[in-house]
Design a protein around this motif. Structure first.
Motif, PDB file in Angstrom:
ATOM      1  N   THR A  20       0.851  -1.188   0.000  1.00  0.00           N
ATOM      2  CA  THR A  20       0.000   0.000   0.000  1.00  0.00           C
ATOM      3  C   THR A  20       0.886   1.237   0.000  1.00  0.00           C
ATOM      4  OG1 THR A  20      -0.123  -0.100   2.412  1.00  0.00           O
ATOM      5  CG2 THR A  20      -1.934  -1.099   1.166  1.00  0.00           C
ATOM      6  N   HIS A  49       2.093   4.761   1.287  1.00  0.00           N
ATOM      7  CA  HIS A  49       2.129   5.482   2.560  1.00  0.00           C
ATOM      8  C   HIS A  49       2.916   6.782   2.379  1.00  0.00           C
ATOM      9  CE1 HIS A  49       0.522   2.538   5.554  1.00  0.00           C
ATOM     10  NE2 HIS A  49       0.737   1.715   4.533  1.00  0.00           N
ATOM     11  N   ASP A  50       2.648   7.728   3.247  1.00  0.00           N
ATOM     12  CA  ASP A  50       3.394   8.994   3.299  1.00  0.00           C
ATOM     13  C   ASP A  50       3.453   9.656   1.926  1.00  0.00           C
ATOM     14  OD1 ASP A  50       3.839   8.398   5.966  1.00  0.00           O
ATOM     15  OD2 ASP A  50       5.774   7.446   5.555  1.00  0.00           O
ATOM     16  N   CYS A  51       2.351   9.631   1.217  1.00  0.00           N
ATOM     17  CA  CYS A  51       2.309  10.216  -0.119  1.00  0.00           C
ATOM     18  C   CYS A  51       1.962  11.702  -0.016  1.00  0.00           C
ATOM     19  CB  CYS A  51       1.289   9.489  -0.983  1.00  0.00           C
ATOM     20  SG  CYS A  51       1.173  10.129  -2.669  1.00  0.00           S
ATOM     21  N   ASP A  85      -4.129  11.814  -0.651  1.00  0.00           N
ATOM     22  CA  ASP A  85      -5.508  11.394  -0.448  1.00  0.00           C
ATOM     23  C   ASP A  85      -6.495  12.553  -0.477  1.00  0.00           C
ATOM     24  OD1 ASP A  85      -4.554  12.544   1.804  1.00  0.00           O
ATOM     25  OD2 ASP A  85      -5.223  10.978   3.190  1.00  0.00           O
ATOM     26  N   LYS A 119       5.991   6.261  -0.213  1.00  0.00           N
ATOM     27  CA  LYS A 119       6.647   5.016   0.178  1.00  0.00           C
ATOM     28  C   LYS A 119       5.666   3.864  -0.015  1.00  0.00           C
ATOM     29  CE  LYS A 119       9.775   7.005   3.650  1.00  0.00           C
ATOM     30  NZ  LYS A 119      10.179   6.995   5.088  1.00  0.00           N
ATOM     31  N   LYS A 143       4.626   0.098   1.556  1.00  0.00           N
ATOM     32  CA  LYS A 143       4.768  -0.735   2.744  1.00  0.00           C
ATOM     33  C   LYS A 143       3.950  -2.008   2.591  1.00  0.00           C
ATOM     34  CE  LYS A 143       5.890   2.798   6.205  1.00  0.00           C
ATOM     35  NZ  LYS A 143       5.531   3.367   7.528  1.00  0.00           N
TER      36      LYS A 143
END
Length: 675
Positions: free
Chosen positions: A421, A423-425, A446, A464, A466
């Motif tokens: 998935t 993350h930290d986008c 998001d 990232k 994950k």
């Protein structure tokens, strides 16, 4: 007390120390799968003609025998029988093919006296080919009660075959031919057939034992390829390596079976190496009947012999998903994929491809699967592997004395699929893609924000990946796509050492490539061979602003119709008038006119030119030869080479010289005349 794992390895060690365990070798890389068998069937069926044959009696025998080996009936068997019964039999070889096909298909066949005579004559021949086919045909006729074949006839054939042998176990095709390994394979099979079907005296037995005791030296003729492969070849002939190798291994195993001993000629090492040669040649299943026949015969001989049957280790599934609960299953089979039991299987280790230090599991005794014969499993997911490619190293050992050849080390490939998935986008519109100049407002992906930027700016996306267990993951394919209608711009992500991704989207490049000012739908796309499901994540939209953006809408559409090309040819250059050209031509021809006028003015004497007879012919020939030589010089000037000109000149000069000589003799013999 030690763990079950350590006890298993200690138990295996005791077996090997006590020399109870059988030989262990590298496993053949694969077996003949159901797909390979179907390919062979299609290839054989496609080779059949309307009359039932497979392009000749020999190929028909190969096709029918191969289909029988695959437990398949020959299509249109009645037509095949009709073809065989009408075939012209001219030697023992054709007789053998005819009998073998008829017996395989249960054809109604009447063996003629001529056929029996051909077989009997072949048993007395000094040629190995005749002795081989004569022996095989005689034994079939004898078993069917179709011909009186005595033991003495077969003993005589045995002596004839042995007389063609050499000390290195090669055999001559005839007393004058070179000895080869292929002939040895034919000889071994023929000798085995004789020994199995005739009562031999002690002298014949001694000769047979002598041949078998030296049979191991035939391996000195073998070639060694890559990956522990052995095969035989026949240089200077049209025999394929597959046919030669299959013939030799079939002959060795047949003779060893009769002698009830491997005799050093059929070792586990040789069996495994030849088996790998056949497996690497599985593509022959799509070739003609001959290649399919010899491939199946070679594999069958190795799979059904009582001395050394190579084992094959493969994975029942080559892919496993981290989210599943399925174990990885290891299959132990023979070369035809038939499950083998009585084998102890050990997992040596599971390591990441390209990183041997990353060992997930090692030194495990695998337990048999209850609902699948010949399969053993282990749980790789218990080690929580990252998605990727792994090398599974397997060792198999037979704990009892039998024909199965254990596996020293089989390296199998396993792919572990996983999910990830984003993350930290975050995304930011900055004046530059340099780290120190990213001074815009950063927004989360998001939020699906609409970004406004001019052509001098960059849209920078960072994120990232994950796994479900929280560990970071990299991917080979990660990019952001800016799409407006059916036009799109793609920017590839760069990954850092910390496994974070950065995508630089230059706004100017977007407008230039798409010819649009937006709005563009922005999508983050991630894919990899080890990702179970690719990621497609909308992260917002982009609109281009500023003066230059207005011009972008008027950019040339790369798919629009192009204007017609108006091509103008070069204007012709001015040339001199025709009068000038004609005058130049007359000047070139004037020397010939001058020659004629000169001959008339000096009153050239042609009174001595012969008027009739052979002298006339020689005189004319001399003049024609001179003219031809002058014409040759003209042609040489325009197109011929010096070498070609000299060749033509040699052809013209000889008759011209001869004609000129005869003409001079004539002129010397007759009185001179004057005009």
């Amino acid at each position: 007390m030690g763990s079950p794992r350590s006890l298993g390895w200690a138990f295996l060690g005791l077996f090997c120390v006590a020399q109870i365990c059988s030989a262990v070798l590298r496993s053949p890389s694969d077996f003949l799968s159901e797909s390979d068998r179907n390919t062979a069937k299609r290839s054989l069926n496609a080779a059949q003609k309307k009359d039932g044959s497979f392009f000749g009696l020999k190929n028909t025998y190969y096709a029918v025998s191969a289909l029988s080996r695959l437990n398949e009936a020959a299509p249109n068997a009645e037509a095949v029988c009709g073809f065989v019964n009408n075939a012209q039999l001219v030697d023992a070889e054709s007789v053998f093919y005819s009998i073998a096909i008829a017996q395989t298909l249960s054809c109604q066949q009447q063996v003629s006296e001529k056929s029996v005579r051909l077989v009997q004559n072949a048993l007395q021949s000094d040629k190995l080919k005749d002795l081989y086919f004569g022996t095989l045909a005689a034994v079939r006729l004898r078993k069917a009660g179709q011909a009186p074949v005595e033991d003495a006839d077969l003993s005589a054939a045995l002596e004839g075959i042995v007389d063609l042998s050499e000390e290195d176990s090669t055999f001559h095709g005839s007393p004058d031919d070179d000895a080869t390994a292929y002939n040895a394979g034919l000889a071994f099979e023929a000798l085995a057939t004789i020994a199995e079907n005739a009562q031999l005296d002690q002298d014949a037995r001694d000769k047979l034992n002598s041949v078998w005791s030296a049979a191991a030296s035939i391996w000195s003729e073998a070639n060694e390829g890559d990956s522990a492969v052995e095969f035989f070849s026949e240089a200077g002939t049209q025999l394929s390596d597959l046919r030669v190798t299959s013939t030799v291994i079939r002959g060795l195993i047949a003779l060893g079976r009769v002698q009830r001993s491997a005799g050093g000629a059929i070792t586990p090492e040789h069996a495994a190496a030849v088996a790998e040669f056949f497996i690497q040649g599985k593509s022959a299943t799509g070739a003609g009947p001959e290649d399919v026949f010899f491939l199946l015969e070679g594999l069958s001989a190795l799979s059904d012999n009582p001395f050394a049957v190579p084992l094959v280790a493969t994975l029942a599934q080559t892919t496993v998903t981290t989210g599943s609960k399925a174990n990885v299953r290891v299959r132990i089979t023979d070369l035809f994929g038939r499950a083998q039991t009585g084998v102890s299987v050990f997992l040596v280790k599971v390591s990441a491809v390209g990183d041997e230090k990353n060992v997930l599991q090692s030194q495990q005794a695998l337990a048999p699967v209850q609902d699948a014969v010949g399969e053993y499993d282990f749980n790789i997911l218990a080690s929580k592997p990252d998605p990727g490619f792994y090398a599974v190293e397997i060792r198999a050992q037979t704990a009892e004395r039998n024909a199965l050849v254990g596996i020293e080390l089989a390296s199998l490939s396993l792919k572990v699929l996983g999910t990830a998935t984003v993350h930290d986008c975050s995304a930011i519109v900055a004046d530059s893609n340099e780290d120190g100049e990213r001074n815009g407002r950063r927004s989360g992906c998001d939020s699906l924000e609409s970004f406004l930027a001019d052509e001098q700016q960059h849209l920078l996306v960072e994120f990232k990946l994950k796994q479900p267990n929280g560990r970071p993951l990299t991917a080979h394919q990660a990019f952001v796509q800016a799409r407006a209608g059916n036009r799109a711009f793609t920017a590839v992500a760069q990954v850092s050492a910390s496994k974070s991704f950065t995508v630089d989207v230059p706004v100017a490049a977007v407008t230039q490539q798409t010819g649009s000012q937006g709005p563009f739908e922005l999508t983050l796309i991630v894919g990899d061979a080890v990702l179970d499901t690719p990621i497609s994540l909308p992260i917002g939209s982009l609109t281009v602003a500023g003066a230059n953006a207005a011009n972008a809408s008027q950019a040339e559409d790369p798919f629009a119709r192009k204007p017609d090309i108006a091509h103008q040819f070069r204007v012709a250059e001015k040339r001199p008038s025709n009068l000038f050209s004609m005058g130049f031509t007359a000047a070139v021809l004037s020397p010939f006119l001058v020659l004629l006028i000169g001959l008339v003015s000096v009153r050239a004497n042609v009174a001595n030119f012969p008027k009739s007879g052979t002298a006339f012919l020689f005189a004319v020939g001399f003049q024609v030869g001179l003219a031809a030589i002058f014409a040759l010089f003209v042609v040489y000037w325009f197109q011929l080479t010096m070498v070609a000109t000299l060749q033509y000149l040699a052809v013209l000069a000889l008759p011209t010289f001869y004609a000129g000589l005869k003409t001079l003799n004539y002129l010397a013999a007759v009185p001179k005349k004057s005009d």
